[in-house]
Write an enzyme that holds these catalytic residues in place. Structure first.
Site, PDB file in Angstrom:
ATOM      1  N   SER A 124       0.816  -1.009  -0.035  1.00 32.28           N
ATOM      2  CA  SER A 124      -0.042  -0.386  -0.105  1.00 32.28           C
ATOM      3  C   SER A 124       0.744   1.362  -0.235  1.00 32.28           C
ATOM      4  O   SER A 124       1.843   1.340   0.579  1.00 32.28           O
ATOM      5  CB  SER A 124      -0.627   0.278   1.214  1.00 32.28           C
ATOM      6  OG  SER A 124      -1.538   1.399   1.576  1.00 32.28           O
ATOM      7  N   TYR A 148      -2.221  -0.664  10.641  1.00 35.06           N
ATOM      8  CA  TYR A 148      -2.085  -1.280   9.196  1.00 35.06           C
ATOM      9  C   TYR A 148      -0.921  -0.915   8.366  1.00 35.06           C
ATOM     10  O   TYR A 148      -0.041  -2.119   7.947  1.00 35.06           O
ATOM     11  CB  TYR A 148      -3.563  -0.694   8.793  1.00 35.06           C
ATOM     12  CG  TYR A 148      -3.681  -1.210   7.936  1.00 35.06           C
ATOM     13  CD1 TYR A 148      -3.219   0.275   6.502  1.00 35.06           C
ATOM     14  CD2 TYR A 148      -3.785  -2.011   7.030  1.00 35.06           C
ATOM     15  CE1 TYR A 148      -3.215   0.162   5.275  1.00 35.06           C
ATOM     16  CE2 TYR A 148      -3.627  -2.049   5.808  1.00 35.06           C
ATOM     17  CZ  TYR A 148      -3.051  -1.111   4.282  1.00 35.06           C
ATOM     18  OH  TYR A 148      -3.424  -1.393   3.443  1.00 35.06           O
ATOM     19  N   LYS A 152       1.944  -3.774   6.643  1.00 35.99           N
ATOM     20  CA  LYS A 152       2.626  -3.729   4.999  1.00 35.99           C
ATOM     21  C   LYS A 152       4.275  -3.558   5.048  1.00 35.99           C
ATOM     22  O   LYS A 152       4.748  -4.498   4.161  1.00 35.99           O
ATOM     23  CB  LYS A 152       1.522  -2.645   4.854  1.00 35.99           C
ATOM     24  CG  LYS A 152       0.152  -2.622   4.601  1.00 35.99           C
ATOM     25  CD  LYS A 152      -0.182  -4.116   3.610  1.00 35.99           C
ATOM     26  CE  LYS A 152      -1.883  -3.728   3.033  1.00 35.99           C
ATOM     27  NZ  LYS A 152      -2.446  -5.520   3.097  1.00 35.99           N
TER      28      LYS A 152
HETATM   29  C1  WQD Z   1      -9.343   9.601   1.334  1.00 33.76           C
HETATM   30  C2  WQD Z   1      -9.251  11.599   1.414  1.00 33.76           C
HETATM   31  C3  WQD Z   1      -9.695  11.762   3.682  1.00 33.76           C
HETATM   32  C4  WQD Z   1     -13.695   9.815   4.375  1.00 33.76           C
HETATM   33  C5  WQD Z   1      -6.406   4.488   3.069  1.00 33.76           C
HETATM   34  C6  WQD Z   1      -5.485   4.207   3.530  1.00 33.76           C
HETATM   35  C7  WQD Z   1      -4.233   2.938   2.300  1.00 33.76           C
HETATM   36  C8  WQD Z   1      -5.294   2.538   1.566  1.00 33.76           C
HETATM   37  C9  WQD Z   1      -6.517   3.663   1.069  1.00 33.76           C
HETATM   38  C10 WQD Z   1      -6.134   0.346   1.969  1.00 33.76           C
HETATM   39  C11 WQD Z   1      -8.699  11.574   2.894  1.00 33.76           C
HETATM   40  C12 WQD Z   1     -10.637  11.853   2.628  1.00 33.76           C
HETATM   41  C13 WQD Z   1     -12.329  10.025   3.836  1.00 33.76           C
HETATM   42  C14 WQD Z   1     -15.037  10.367   4.897  1.00 33.76           C
HETATM   43  C15 WQD Z   1     -12.979  12.473   3.622  1.00 33.76           C
HETATM   44  N1  WQD Z   1      -6.497   1.744   2.142  1.00 33.76           N
HETATM   45  N2  WQD Z   1     -11.934  12.115   3.607  1.00 33.76           N
HETATM   46  N3  WQD Z   1     -14.030  12.376   4.512  1.00 33.76           N
HETATM   47  O1  WQD Z   1      -7.298   7.882   3.639  1.00 33.76           O
HETATM   48  O2  WQD Z   1      -5.584   7.914   1.618  1.00 33.76           O
HETATM   49  O3  WQD Z   1      -6.096   5.805   2.321  1.00 33.76           O
HETATM   50  O4  WQD Z   1      -7.193   4.316   2.104  1.00 33.76           O
HETATM   51  O5  WQD Z   1      -4.941   0.140   1.695  1.00 33.76           O
HETATM   52  O6  WQD Z   1      -3.462   2.083   2.795  1.00 33.76           O
HETATM   53  O7  WQD Z   1      -4.156   4.653   3.892  1.00 33.76           O
HETATM   54  O8  WQD Z   1      -8.282   7.197   2.047  1.00 33.76           O
HETATM   55  O9  WQD Z   1     -10.748   6.979   1.407  1.00 33.76           O
HETATM   56  O10 WQD Z   1      -9.888   7.165   4.067  1.00 33.76           O
HETATM   57  O11 WQD Z   1      -9.097   8.900   2.365  1.00 33.76           O
HETATM   58  O12 WQD Z   1     -12.916  13.474   3.897  1.00 33.76           O
HETATM   59  O13 WQD Z   1     -15.657  10.449   5.271  1.00 33.76           O
HETATM   60  O14 WQD Z   1     -10.776  11.968   1.367  1.00 33.76           O
HETATM   61  O15 WQD Z   1      -9.622  12.732   4.570  1.00 33.76           O
HETATM   62  O16 WQD Z   1      -8.322  12.743   2.071  1.00 33.76           O
HETATM   63  P1  WQD Z   1      -7.095   7.370   2.492  1.00 33.76           P
HETATM   64  P2  WQD Z   1      -9.629   7.367   2.098  1.00 33.76           P
END
Ligand code: WQD
Length: 332
Positions: A124, A148, A152
Site C-alpha cells: 500500500s 495497519y 504492510k
Molecule cells: C481519502 C481522502 C480523507 C473519508 C487509506 C489507507 C490506504 C488505503 C486507502 C488500504 C482523505 C478524505 C475520507 C471521509 C473524508 N487502504 N475523507 N471524509 O486515507 O488516502 O488511504 O485508504 O490499502 O492504505 O491509508 O483513503 O478513502 O480513507 O481517504 O474527507 O468520510 O478522503 O481525509 O483525504 P486514504 P480514504
C-alpha cells in the site's frame, strides 16, 4: 499449476480473480469472509465463465494453508488477505499484527515447505507514511504512521529478507494508491462488511441513505481547494496490474516494489463534484476537522510499473465514479 489467491473474495481480490480466469490462469482461492461475502465466489465464476477451487479458511490456520498446498500444485501466491482499516488498526493494534503477520507467516511457511517461490503482495502507498513531497516514486523513504501501515511495511521487509536468503525467490510488492470503482457488469464492487472508513464507500452510503451526510475532513490544507489530494485508481486497472506482476515474477527474481497508481491527484471536492456530475446526484456534505494522520497530498509516479511491467492505468475518474454507482444500482 495454479495461482493461490488469498483474500480472493474481497474487493480487489475478486476483481483480480476475474481477470486471472479471463486470462486463462488456473486459480485457487482462500478467504474467511472477514471483509467479504460468500456470494462473491459465485459471482467470480458467473462473470468470468470459469470455475475454480475455493477454500473457506483462515490464513492463520497453518494446517488449512498446508492442505491447500498439499491438494493443489501452487506456482505462485497473490496475497490480498489482511485487515485494512487504518482507524481500526489504531484502536486494535494487536489484532492487526496478529492477523496480518501471522497469516503471512503461515503462507510463507507453506510456500517454503512446498517449493513455491513466487509471491505478489498487496502492499500500500501507506508505506510512504506522510511523504515529504509529491509525486511519490518507489525510491522514497518508507515509514509507518499507523499499525495497519506498519504491518504492510513489516511484510515488505519479510519478503525482502526471504528473497535475500533464497535467490530463486520472486516477490512483487504492489503499492496500491486509492482503489475505487467496480466491475463494468455492476455485479461486483466495493461492499465492505461493517462501517466503511474510506471516502468512496462513505459517499455511496450517504447516497443510499445508510449514512446521513459526508464529513469532509478538513478544507484548510495547502492544496488548491483546501481538501486532501489522493491518487484514485479504478479497481479493474489495479486487477490488471496483478496480471502484469504475475508475468514479472515468472521472469525476474528478488523483491521489487511497484507503485500501482494513475499519477493523477484529485481532491476530495474533485471526487464529490465528479461523482455528482456523472451520476446526476447530490451528495450532502459538511466540512469537519482534519483527520489525524492524513497527508495533504499523496499521488504516484507510475512510470516504473509502465517501464518494467508494461502496465498503466487506463480508466479515468469519471468511469471510476460511474462504475461505483452502477454497482449500487445493480444491487439495490
Ligand atoms: C481519502 C481522502 C480523507 C473519508 C487509506 C489507507 C490506504 C488505503 C486507502 C488500504 C482523505 C478524505 C475520507 C471521509 C473524508 N487502504 N475523507 N471524509 O486515507 O488516502 O488511504 O485508504 O490499502 O492504505 O491509508 O483513503 O478513502 O480513507 O481517504 O474527507 O468520510 O478522503 O481525509 O483525504 P486514504 P480514504
Amino acid at each position: 499449476m495454479a495461482i493461490l489467491v488469498t483474500g480472493g473474495a474481497g474487493y480487489i481480490g475478486s476483481h483480480t480473480c476475474i481477470e486471472l480466469l479471463k486470462a486463462g490462469e488456473e486459480i485457487v482461492v482462500l478467504d474467511n469472509f472477514y471483509n467479504s461475502k460468500p456470494a462473491a465466489v459465485e459471482l467470480i465464476s458467473e462473470i468470468s465463465g470459469k470455475d475454480f477451487k475455493f477454500y473457506h479458511a483462515d490464513m492463520c490456520d497453518q494446517e488449512a494453508v498446508d492442505d491447500i498446498f498439499e491438494e493443489n500444485d501452487i506456482e505462485a501466491v497473490i496475497h490480498f488477505a489482511g485487515y485494512k482499516a487504518v482507524a481500526e488498526s489504531v484502536r486494535e493494534p494487536l489484532m492487526y499484527y496478529r492477523n496480518n503477520l501471522t497469516g503471512t507467516f503461515c503462507i510463507l511457511e507453506a510456500m517454503k515447505k512446498h517449493g513455491c517461490k513466487k509471491i505478489i503482495f498487496s502492499s500500500s502507498a501507506t508505506v510512504y507514511g506522510i511523504p515529504e513531497k509529491v509525486p511519490v516514486d518507489e525510491t522514497f523513504p518508507l515509514s509507518a504512521i499507523n499499525p495497519y501501515g506498519n504491518t504492510k511495511l513489516i511484510i515488505e521487509d519479510m519478503l525482502r529478507d526471504v528473497c535475500n536468503a533464497d535467490k530463486d525467490f520472486s516477490a512483487a510488492l504492489l503499492r496500491y494508491f486509492n482503489p475505487i470503482g467496480a466491475h463494468e457488469s455492476g455485479k461486483i464492487g466495493e461492499d465492505p462488511n461493517g462501517i466503511p472508513n474510506n471516502l468512496m464507500p462513505i459517499i455511496i452510503n450517504v447516497c443510499t441513505g445508510k449514512q446521513e451526510k459526508l464529513t469532509v475532513f478538513g478544507n484548510d490544507y495547502p492544496t488548491p481547494d483546501g481538501t486532501c489530494i489522493r491518487d484514485y485508481i479504478h479497481v479493474v486497472d489495479l486487477a490488471l496490474g496483478h496480471l502484469a506482476a504475475l508475468r514479472s515474477v515468472r521472469e525476474k527474481k528478488g523483491a521489487i516494489p511497484y507503485n500501482l497508481g494513475t499519477g493523477n491527484g484529485y481532491s476530495v471536492l474533485d471526487i464529490i463534484n465528479t461523482f455528482e456530475r456523472v451520476n446526476n446526484i447530490k451528495i450532502p456534505y459538511v466540512i469537519g476537522d482534519r483527520r489525524p494522520g492524513d497527508a495533504a497530498e499523496c499521488y504516484s509516479v507510475p512510470d516504473k510499473a509502465a517501464r518494467e511491467l508494461g502496465w498503466k492505468a487506463e480508466r479515468g475518474l469519471e468511469q471510476m465514479c460511474r462504475d461505483a454507482w452502477n454497482f449500487v444500482q445493480h444491487n439495490k
